[in-house]
Write an enzyme that holds these catalytic residues in place. Structure first.
Site, PDB file in Angstrom:
ATOM      1  CG  ASN A 124      -0.337   9.135   1.244  1.00  0.00           C
ATOM      2  OD1 ASN A 124       0.572   9.142   2.090  1.00  0.00           O
ATOM      3  ND2 ASN A 124      -1.546   8.802   1.888  1.00  0.00           N
ATOM      4  CD  GLU A 148      -8.748   4.306  -3.226  1.00  0.00           C
ATOM      5  OE1 GLU A 148      -8.098   4.875  -3.088  1.00  0.00           O
ATOM      6  OE2 GLU A 148      -9.602   4.039  -2.698  1.00  0.00           O
ATOM      7  CG  ASP A 149      -6.495   7.104  -5.614  1.00  0.00           C
ATOM      8  OD1 ASP A 149      -6.959   7.944  -4.910  1.00  0.00           O
ATOM      9  OD2 ASP A 149      -5.817   6.043  -5.634  1.00  0.00           O
ATOM     10  CG  ASP A 188      -9.666   8.674  -3.177  1.00  0.00           C
ATOM     11  OD1 ASP A 188      -8.497   8.751  -2.684  1.00  0.00           O
ATOM     12  OD2 ASP A 188     -10.058   8.224  -3.845  1.00  0.00           O
ATOM     13  CE1 TYR A 219      -3.959   2.134   0.337  1.00  0.00           C
ATOM     14  CE2 TYR A 219      -3.466   2.389   2.577  1.00  0.00           C
ATOM     15  CZ  TYR A 219      -4.080   2.801   1.470  1.00  0.00           C
ATOM     16  OH  TYR A 219      -5.113   3.724   1.567  1.00  0.00           O
ATOM     17  CE  LYS A 243      -7.126   2.872  -1.219  1.00  0.00           C
ATOM     18  NZ  LYS A 243      -7.465   3.845   0.040  1.00  0.00           N
TER      19      LYS A 243
END
Length: 603
Positions: free
Chosen positions: A455, A283-284, A307, A141, A212
């Protein structure tokens, strides 16, 4: 896969001498896969029933025990002579694997090694990851996953998950029909438009979905054969990918507008048809679509955006823990959030809800939160993004700050004038938090709370060692990526990691077990408070505001229990038969275990 204990309360418990111990929460299912199924014998001992033999058995990660196949299994399953003669147990296998892991000379090589283990044997991969979670979570991760995403096409070796693109979306139903897993319950899907802080990564986004889901199993207990990583390859606007001869994704500019939404609509429709009980984790997705996608589908299917909601929950939990460490109330804080993308707005929204939970009105809560985007303070009448409006300040707030007409306050000007006790970074801008800003906070607060959460590590708004120096060791610090403990004048400071993995495995597993029809805001907020309460009970005395990653499975159990209780209370769960059940015991009994089982061949 759900592995309940066989008791009289389960209707399948009396079905003959051998029976499936896969229980679809009240609906008896067919085989988990065409290749294998989990069973119970007459004495309630678990075993794996397989319909393939020989080399096929060794090639499928779900069924490959490697050298752990017994001599009798080798004969009966057509494996005799295909393996070294020595039979070894799982502990010997893990010892060998861990030694090879430690021999890898870089993080990306360690990542590739673990992925190769995962593609050989799911059980061994998860057993290894669980035993060394503190060490290996940063590899599978953040932060290493960022490198894996960027290098996806160059290090690609084995197919995993599902890719739906502009080339095949119209065949989505038939593609899902061919999937080897018959009961997918958790889907992590990305369009790779905003991966971590590294932006549009096209096909490479599939890697973060794989990572994930590894934590869903190792940290949350969800069976890997009920999960599916998905990349929606809608093209990429990154020129270096389009020009790279090794790039494996669609070589076209990204879809936008109605064409983009039509593709996502087809994906959602296919999932609802094939796996109607699946939870979708978005996700993202870039901020320009992340909020729209969540709003578009959250009433159609049980889904959440990690997120927005996961980051919000983990940041709120850390802030609650920091306030408890200081002996102050959340309502006493003035909070500045640098970054107004999906993560920043998600965090600010979660904090606003937390403030309202303790009695503040919506307007009172908003006045305590100052959120900034690239143009400066988010202000009504200036922002053009609807999703930011619930957090926008009135221009009246800075009338006396000496800001030139037509200008918006900068981050430094907001800090100088509001004197915040909390500074949160979700900007993706390395070094955004300057010495002047941090020293200003330290002048006004004995223990300023400073969380540079962006990140991967290279995008962190400030180094923990610098924050400690600028605040004379007084700041309470957490980061998004892992940082080592920091020494300041002989005193060790543990840098907490505000890792979404403390939220999403428990939240998602609770939604799966509860067969939730929606993921309510209350469920997400309860995950935050469950995490904060875990820290108060187990970590706060050691000065920690987040648990160590090694505690992830314990944390996820508490989060899942609290979230499932909330889902039952607010009607999000369809499993009302769980009312009055000891949820922690129930969840524990359903955790998938990474261990080798006896094999039986059945055609």
């Amino acid at each position: 896969m759900i592995l309940p204990a066989a008791t009289a309360e389960h209707p399948w418990a009396e079905r003959g001498k051998t029976r499936s111990y896969f229980k679809d929460f009240g609906t008896l299912m067919t085989k988990l896969s065409n290749y294998f199924d989990y069973k119970l014998d007459a004495d309630n001992n678990r075993y794996l029933e397989v319909s393939i033999r020989g080399g096929e058995l060794l090639r499928l990660p779900a069924t490959n025990k490697g050298t752990a196949f017994t001599r009798q299994e080798r004969i009966e399953l057509g494996l005799d002579g295909l393996l070294p003669p020595q039979v070894t147990d799982i502990e010997i296998q893990l010892e060998r694997l861990y030694a090879n892991f430690r021999n890898q000379h870089s993080d990306i090589l360690k990542y590739q090694f673990l992925r190769s283990v995962q593609e050989r044997s799911e059980v061994l991969f998860y057993a290894l990851l669980e035993r060394h979670l503190q060490e290996m979570a940063p590899i599978v991760y953040t932060p290493t996953i960022g490198l894996a995403v960027q290098q996806f096409s160059w290090i690609y070796t084995t197919a995993r998950g599902l890719t739906l693109s502009i080339d095949n979306i119209d065949q989505a139903n038939s593609i899902l029909a061919d999937n080897p897993w018959h009961d997918v319950r958790m889907i992590v899907v990305t369009d790779a438009s905003a991966i971590l802080g590294i932006g549009d990564q096209g096909m490479g986004g599939l890697a973060i979905c794989i990572g994930k889901l590894a934590l869903y199993t190792a940290g949350g207990g969800l069976c890997p054969f009920q999960t599916l990583p998905v990349n929606l390859d809608v093209g990429t606007n990154r020129r270096e990918l389009l020009d790279d001869p090794q790039y494996l994704g669609v070589r076209e500019k990204r879809l936008e507008g109605e064409d983009y939404l039509k593709l996502v609509d087809k994906f959602v429709a296919a999932i609802k048809t094939k796996w109607p009980k699946a939870i979708i984790q978005w996700e993202d997705f870039a901020k320009n679509v992340a909020f729209d996608i969540l709003a578009r589908y959250r009433q159609q299917i049980p889904c959440f955006n990690d997120d927005i909601q996961g980051t919000g929950a983990v940041a709120l939990a850390g802030l609650l823990s920091a306030c408890r460490r200081k002996g102050e109330a959340l309502s006493e804080q003035i909070i500045v959030v640098a970054g107004a993308g999906a993560g920043g707005v998600g965090v600010a929204s979660a904090i606003k809800e937390g403030l309202m939970r303790v009695g503040l009105s919506e307007q009172q809560a908003r006045q305590k939160i100052f959120i900034l985007d690239a143009g400066g303070l988010v202000v009504t009448g200036h922002t053009v993004d609807d999703y930011k409006l619930p957090l926008a300040q009135s221009p009246e707030i800075y009338r006396n700050w000496g800001i030139a007409d037509g200008q918006l306050p900068t981050l430094l000007e907001v800090i100088l004038n509001t004197k915040p006790s909390v500074l949160l970074g979700l900007s993706g801008v390395k070094g955004l938090f300057t010495e002047q800003m941090i020293k200003c906070m330290a002048e006004n607060h004995a223990q300023p709370i400073i969380f540079p959460l962006s990140n991967p590590t290279d995008n962190c708004e400030a180094e923990p060692k610098d924050i400690l120096t600028w605040t004379q060791g007084r700041a309470i610090i957490a980061t998004g990526s892992p940082f080592p403990n920091q020494d300041y004048q002989g005193e060790q400071h543990v840098i907490g990691q505000g890792n979404n993995a403390f939220i999403f495995p428990g939240l998602g597993f609770a939604a799966v077990l509860g067969e939730c029809e929606r993921i309510s805001d209350g469920m997400v907020q309860e995950a935050a408070y469950a995490l904060a309460d875990y820290v108060s009970e187990h970590c706060l005395e050691q000065g920690l505001i987040y648990p160590p990653v090694a505690d992830l499975k314990k944390v996820s159990l508490i989060v899942a229990s609290r979230v499932l209780a909330q889902a039952l209370a607010d009607g999000s769960s369809s499993r009302q038969d769980l009312q009055g059940v000891d949820l922690e015991t129930y969840i524990t009994s359903h955790i998938w275990q990474a261990r080798h089982l006896p094999f039986v061949f059945s055609q």
